[in-house]
Design an enzyme around this catalytic site. Structure first.
Site, PDB file in Angstrom:
ATOM      1  CB  SER A 155     -15.458  27.140 -29.483  1.00 47.18           C
ATOM      2  OG  SER A 155     -16.374  28.157 -28.985  1.00 47.18           O
ATOM      3  CG  ASP A 400     -19.260  27.179 -21.302  1.00 48.07           C
ATOM      4  OD1 ASP A 400     -20.185  27.588 -22.103  1.00 48.07           O
ATOM      5  OD2 ASP A 400     -18.237  26.538 -21.531  1.00 48.07           O
ATOM      6  CG  HIS A 403     -18.578  26.029 -25.176  1.00 44.93           C
ATOM      7  ND1 HIS A 403     -18.091  27.065 -24.487  1.00 44.93           N
ATOM      8  CD2 HIS A 403     -18.146  25.901 -26.484  1.00 44.93           C
ATOM      9  CE1 HIS A 403     -17.582  27.881 -25.579  1.00 44.93           C
ATOM     10  NE2 HIS A 403     -17.427  27.424 -26.584  1.00 44.93           N
TER      11      HIS A 403
END
Length: 439
Positions: A155, A400, A403
């Site tokens: 991702s 997070d 990312h």
């Protein structure tokens, strides 16, 4: 530069002594305002490795006329290690916003979910010894005209591709052409440039299957077939011109390793009579298998870029034990260093890349090291943290720090890629020159 431009218009034999100084000044003033927008195609395929002096263009904002390439910075080609440097202020950034780009995933839309600061947007990477131009979407699309590019990996690779789509949106939006429209496999095309951009989601690069949704750490237990590349991408990339390979964070989860259809070990699987070979064994074997599979593709004539590991920045705990990333500015290069899991993953990538590149050279394959690790390490301020969702949402990755916000530091990865593609043009020109001389 100004004399080169004058020669383009008037020819080299124009006697300068016949033109009055006032006229010369007037002509030069006109040239500054008329030739400047044309400077990009003129220098797009420069084959020199010396510094090209260029007119400085300052991009004004992300809302300029989409057809005005003159608002973007010019570019130059100079040999230096572009991956070794510091982050410096860039008041002109960002070059798009979360309101102008539809390609941003919700969990990377930091401004939508209330991130209060914006200074993390206003930095650029400056290598030691040279300048790295800010990504020029007009120039990029000209270089890749008629070509295809695949992002293969997890991702974070998809995060990078979405960043690129946002940066390219200043020139053109792509159209979806894939039969399957999901986060695991997507194909876009830029009609004006006949450029195809694809995403292949393969978090382990090799064949894998989740055997237990919880596992010892409640993050799943995966069977990895470490000697078999994932067919979802290896059977699709043979006709691509550029393949950008990445992988990392999924290898920290519990895994059982299979080789020759037999269990050979695991990483924290807690299965009886199964030796723990650590996550590093699976990581090394996955990249070795992926590189070997690419080298074995008979008709693949493209370039494989290994985009190196992107470190996370959890502090005061790991991702599922309260860790978070709350810093608001980049590190200086002397304030932190690569260590622990990130260092091990990075070194494994370099070692396996070196072996694959040597074998690839023997087989006529091209491998390039796309080394974003140092630049990424220095950006603890660029992650969504808790600003990838609403406060009351129940999400798996609550904070997070893996990312990247969009816009954000990951946009600089396109700066690196464009520079590398320009250097491919330099290499090709040099190879043609050597070939013609040998004949």
């Amino acid at each position: 530069m100004k004399f080169q431009a004058m020669e383009l218009l008037f020819g080299k034999n124009t006697p300068k002594q016949m033109i009055p100084k006032v006229t010369l000044l007037a002509i030069f003033a006109i040239l500054v305002f008329t030739i400047t927008p044309l400077s990009f195609p003129l220098f797009r395929y420069s084959s020199t490795t010396k510094t090209v002096k260029h007119i400085k263009h300052q991009p004004s904002s992300a809302f300029d006329d989409l057809n005005e390439s003159s608002s973007l910075p010019s570019t130059s080609v100079k040999k230096c290690d572009i991956f070794n440097g510091e982050w410096v202020p860039n008041p002109n950034a960002p070059y798009y916003t979360n309101k102008t780009c539809w390609a941003i995933h919700e969990h990377q839309n930091c401004m939508k979910y209330g991130r209060p600061d914006s200074e993390f947007l206003k930095w650029k990477w400056r290598p030691f010894g040279c300048e790295l131009p800010v990504f020029n979407p007009f120039q990029f699309l000209e270089i890749v005209r008629g070509k295809s590019m695949a992002f293969v990996g997890d991702s974070v690779g998809r995060n990078q591709m979405q960043s690129m789509i946002c940066l390219l949106s200043r020139v053109e939006w792509p159209i979806v052409v894939s039969h399957r429209q999901n986060d695991y496999f997507m194909v876009w095309r830029y009609p004006t440039y006949n450029f195809t951009l694809s995403s292949f989601w393969t978090p382990h690069l090799v064949k894998s299957k989740e055997s237990d949704k919880k596992g010892p750490t409640s993050t799943g237990l995966f069977n990895l077939y470490i000697d078999e590349p994932d067919e979802s991408w290896i059977t699709e990339i043979e006709d691509f011109d550029y393949v950008i390979l990445n992988g990392g964070h999924w290898f920290t989860r519990s895994m059982v390793y299979h080789e020759n259809q037999k269990i050979v070990g695991c990483h924290y699987c807690l299965l009886e009579n199964v030796p723990d070979l650590t996550m590093y064994h699976g990581y090394r074997r996955a990249f070795r298998t992926a590189f070997k599979a690419i080298n074995n593709l008979k008709n693949f004539k493209g370039i494989t870029f290994l985009r190196t590991f992107s470190p996370s920045h959890f502090e005061n705990g790991i991702w599922n034990q309260g860790g978070n990333c709350v810093r608001r500015k980049p590190f200086r290069s002397n304030e932190t260093e690569l260590e622990g899991v990130s260092l091990e993953f990075y070194m494994i990538q370099l070692e396996e890349f070196k072996v694959a590149e040597k074998e690839g050279r023997r087989r006529g394959k091209k491998f390039r090291l796309y080394d974003v690790t140092q630049a990424t390490l220095l950006r603890p301020d660029g992650h969504p943290s808790r600003f990838g969702h609403w406060p009351n949402e129940n999400v798996t990755l609550y904070n997070d720090c893996v990312h990247w916000c969009l816009p954000g530091p990951i946009d600089t990865w396109s700066d690196f890629l464009l520079d590398m593609l320009k250097m491919e043009g330099v290499r090709s020109a040099e190879e043609r020159r050597l070939h013609s001389n040998s004949n």
